[in-house]
Design a protein around this motif. Structure first.
Motif, PDB file in Angstrom:
ATOM      1  N   SER A 286      72.939  38.300  53.221  1.00 60.92           N
ATOM      2  CA  SER A 286      73.274  37.318  54.250  1.00 60.92           C
ATOM      3  C   SER A 286      72.152  36.297  54.346  1.00 60.92           C
ATOM      4  O   SER A 286      70.967  36.626  54.213  1.00 60.92           O
ATOM      5  N   ARG A 287      72.502  35.030  54.618  1.00 61.53           N
ATOM      6  CA  ARG A 287      71.478  33.981  54.634  1.00 61.53           C
ATOM      7  C   ARG A 287      70.488  34.120  55.781  1.00 61.53           C
ATOM      8  O   ARG A 287      69.401  33.565  55.712  1.00 61.53           O
ATOM      9  N   ASP A 288      70.853  34.818  56.848  1.00 60.70           N
ATOM     10  CA  ASP A 288      69.870  35.012  57.902  1.00 60.70           C
ATOM     11  C   ASP A 288      68.899  36.133  57.558  1.00 60.70           C
ATOM     12  O   ASP A 288      67.947  36.377  58.288  1.00 60.70           O
ATOM     13  N   VAL A 289      69.121  36.806  56.435  1.00 59.92           N
ATOM     14  CA  VAL A 289      68.156  37.777  55.902  1.00 59.92           C
ATOM     15  C   VAL A 289      67.288  37.117  54.840  1.00 59.92           C
ATOM     16  O   VAL A 289      66.066  37.222  54.862  1.00 59.92           O
ATOM     17  N   CYS A 290      67.928  36.398  53.904  1.00 57.60           N
ATOM     18  CA  CYS A 290      67.182  35.689  52.859  1.00 57.60           C
ATOM     19  C   CYS A 290      68.078  34.614  52.267  1.00 57.60           C
ATOM     20  O   CYS A 290      69.239  34.879  51.954  1.00 57.60           O
ATOM     21  N   PRO A 291      67.579  33.379  52.102  1.00 58.73           N
ATOM     22  CA  PRO A 291      68.406  32.305  51.563  1.00 58.73           C
ATOM     23  C   PRO A 291      68.490  32.305  50.041  1.00 58.73           C
ATOM     24  O   PRO A 291      69.233  31.524  49.468  1.00 58.73           O
ATOM     25  N   TRP A 292      67.702  33.152  49.379  1.00 61.59           N
ATOM     26  CA  TRP A 292      67.702  33.223  47.922  1.00 61.59           C
ATOM     27  C   TRP A 292      68.191  34.584  47.469  1.00 61.59           C
ATOM     28  O   TRP A 292      68.110  35.565  48.212  1.00 61.59           O
ATOM     29  N   PRO A 293      68.672  34.695  46.240  1.00 57.38           N
ATOM     30  CA  PRO A 293      69.005  36.009  45.700  1.00 57.38           C
ATOM     31  C   PRO A 293      67.771  36.906  45.651  1.00 57.38           C
ATOM     32  O   PRO A 293      66.641  36.428  45.509  1.00 57.38           O
ATOM     33  N   THR A 294      67.985  38.191  45.763  1.00 53.99           N
ATOM     34  CA  THR A 294      66.879  39.151  45.708  1.00 53.99           C
ATOM     35  C   THR A 294      66.967  40.035  44.476  1.00 53.99           C
ATOM     36  O   THR A 294      66.239  41.021  44.369  1.00 53.99           O
ATOM     37  N   GLY A 295      67.825  39.679  43.532  1.00 57.09           N
ATOM     38  CA  GLY A 295      67.935  40.413  42.282  1.00 57.09           C
ATOM     39  C   GLY A 295      68.848  39.674  41.331  1.00 57.09           C
ATOM     40  O   GLY A 295      69.602  38.774  41.722  1.00 57.09           O
ATOM     41  N   GLY A 296      68.780  40.039  40.044  1.00 60.78           N
ATOM     42  CA  GLY A 296      69.651  39.445  39.041  1.00 60.78           C
ATOM     43  C   GLY A 296      69.030  38.278  38.316  1.00 60.78           C
ATOM     44  O   GLY A 296      67.887  37.870  38.585  1.00 60.78           O
ATOM     45  N   THR A 297      69.783  37.708  37.380  1.00 61.24           N
ATOM     46  CA  THR A 297      69.294  36.594  36.569  1.00 61.24           C
ATOM     47  C   THR A 297      70.331  35.485  36.464  1.00 61.24           C
ATOM     48  O   THR A 297      71.542  35.735  36.494  1.00 61.24           O
ATOM     49  N   LEU A 298      69.839  34.256  36.357  1.00 61.00           N
ATOM     50  CA  LEU A 298      70.649  33.087  36.045  1.00 61.00           C
ATOM     51  C   LEU A 298      70.123  32.511  34.738  1.00 61.00           C
ATOM     52  O   LEU A 298      68.937  32.181  34.637  1.00 61.00           O
ATOM     53  N   THR A 299      70.991  32.420  33.731  1.00 56.63           N
ATOM     54  CA  THR A 299      70.598  31.899  32.423  1.00 56.63           C
ATOM     55  C   THR A 299      71.397  30.644  32.119  1.00 56.63           C
ATOM     56  O   THR A 299      72.630  30.660  32.167  1.00 56.63           O
ATOM     57  N   ARG A 300      70.678  29.578  31.828  1.00 55.94           N
ATOM     58  CA  ARG A 300      71.323  28.317  31.459  1.00 55.94           C
ATOM     59  C   ARG A 300      70.987  28.017  30.007  1.00 55.94           C
ATOM     60  O   ARG A 300      69.814  27.932  29.634  1.00 55.94           O
ATOM     61  N   THR A 301      72.019  27.871  29.168  1.00 53.56           N
ATOM     62  CA  THR A 301      71.845  27.569  27.748  1.00 53.56           C
ATOM     63  C   THR A 301      72.388  26.174  27.484  1.00 53.56           C
ATOM     64  O   THR A 301      73.557  25.886  27.775  1.00 53.56           O
ATOM     65  N   THR A 302      71.551  25.301  26.959  1.00 52.34           N
ATOM     66  CA  THR A 302      71.924  23.908  26.752  1.00 52.34           C
ATOM     67  C   THR A 302      72.676  23.737  25.436  1.00 52.34           C
ATOM     68  O   THR A 302      72.805  24.666  24.637  1.00 52.34           O
ATOM     69  N   ALA A 303      73.164  22.510  25.211  1.00 55.77           N
ATOM     70  CA  ALA A 303      73.970  22.226  24.025  1.00 55.77           C
ATOM     71  C   ALA A 303      73.203  22.478  22.731  1.00 55.77           C
ATOM     72  O   ALA A 303      73.802  22.823  21.708  1.00 55.77           O
TER      73      ALA A 303
END
Length: 339
Positions: A286-303
């Protein structure tokens, strides 16, 4: 119906993770800038699509937790219609609309010169046992954010937006077993920073899930099409990215629930080049606990095949970008330039 929340202390509807970060002060790259745009689009689509579940609205109007999600906090008088399904009252339509939903005030005394528990609207820190302590203060999520006099554009301004949610339900004739929920969401949220740059995120999602006992679903499948556009003070489009893809969202049994998000998007830039964005085990409290993720990954692969990996947690506001440790709120002591 249009609601004005000019005095609301809230992040705005698309404050987000990756846009708050830089690889190094004074060395921002076009890749970092593009990742900020992508991350804002991902965030807006996810929060708009999951607003009903995260706000605990499925438990009833009297159980609504507006602090848990941005749209409900910004609209103090949401338009909600309900329908009876097997003896339970469930939301049929939700219309959220707001103007001038300001970013939080930043009182002194929390993290590096004054911070507020992000997303808490001025609320005190979460009670012991409900989440990690928030470090530092919230940032603009890529719509600007240098401190006054810093090298970047001015701070993100208040947000305005609309979110429309339509739910349909199917149940067996004898009301045994789970209820199938089909949901469509249309949203558009914009903000203008002090330099006159306008950031707009708009799109649609379509989801299916199964409900038991009127509680949030254990699992939800979502198709999303979202575009994030930035225009300068003269109205010229300077950045645009479109994301099309699918998400799988798991909800915990907490109230409000914690989300774990997996998914993949195709990214199309303004010049037509394409890449991919992959979410793996993104944990969103919940955003009133933390506005950012607290686990996991985001991977962006370009062209061109180049990849950048952002790993979240374990504490609120912590993470690594391409293996380099960072704290999301710090951003080079808040003077970190354009992202």
């Amino acid at each position: 119906m249009r609601h004005s929340s000019r005095g609301s202390q809230w992040l705005g509807a698309v404050a987000l993770v990756v846009g708050t970060m830089t690889v190094g002060c004074g060395s921002q790259t076009s890749t970092t800038d593009a990742t900020s745009d992508v991350s804002q689009a991902v965030e807006a689509a996810s929060d708009s699509s999951d607003a009903v579940e995260v706000s605990s609205l499925l438990h009833g109007l009297d159980k609504l937790r507006p602090q848990a999600i941005e749209g409900f906090h910004c609209d103090a008088s949401p338009d909600i219609t309900t329908v009876d399904v097997c003896g339970k009252t469930l939301p049929a339509t939700v219309h959220l609309e707001w103007t001038d939903c300001a970013a939080p005030a930043r009182p002194e005394g929390r993290g590096g010169g004054g911070g507020l528990p992000p997303g808490g609207g001025g609320a005190p820190p979460p009670p012991e046992g409900t989440g990690s302590p928030v470090r530092g203060q919230p940032f603009d999520g890529g719509a600007g954010g240098g401190k006054p006099g810093g090298p970047g554009p001015g701070p993100r301004g208040p947000s305005s937006g609309t979110v429309d949610i339509v739910n349909a339900y199917e149940a067996s004739a004898d009301c045994t077993g789970a209820v199938t929920q089909s949901q469509t969401v249309t949203f558009e949220v914009s903000s203008t920073n002090s330099d006159g740059e306008v950031s707009t995120v708009k799109g649609t999602t379509a989801s299916t899930s199964e409900l038991v006992d009127g509680a949030p679903p254990r699992q939800k499948s979502t198709q999303a099409d979202v575009t994030r556009t930035r225009t300068d003070a003269d109205g010229t489009v300077v950045k645009s990215v479109r994301l099309e893809g699918s998400l799988s969202v798991a909800f915990s049994t907490d109230t409000p629930p914690v989300r774990t998000i997996d998914g993949a998007y195709t990214e199309t830039a303004l010049d037509g080049t394409q890449g991919t964005v992959t979410l793996a085990g993104i944990v969103r409290p919940s955003r009133d606990v933390c506005p950012w993720p607290t686990g996991g990954t985001l991977t962006r692969t370009t062209a061109d095949g180049e990849s950048h990996v952002l790993t979240f947690g374990p504490e609120c506001g912590d993470g690594t970008l391409d293996g380099a440790e960072l704290s999301l709120p710090d951003r080079c002591e808040r003077g970190g330039g354009r992202h």
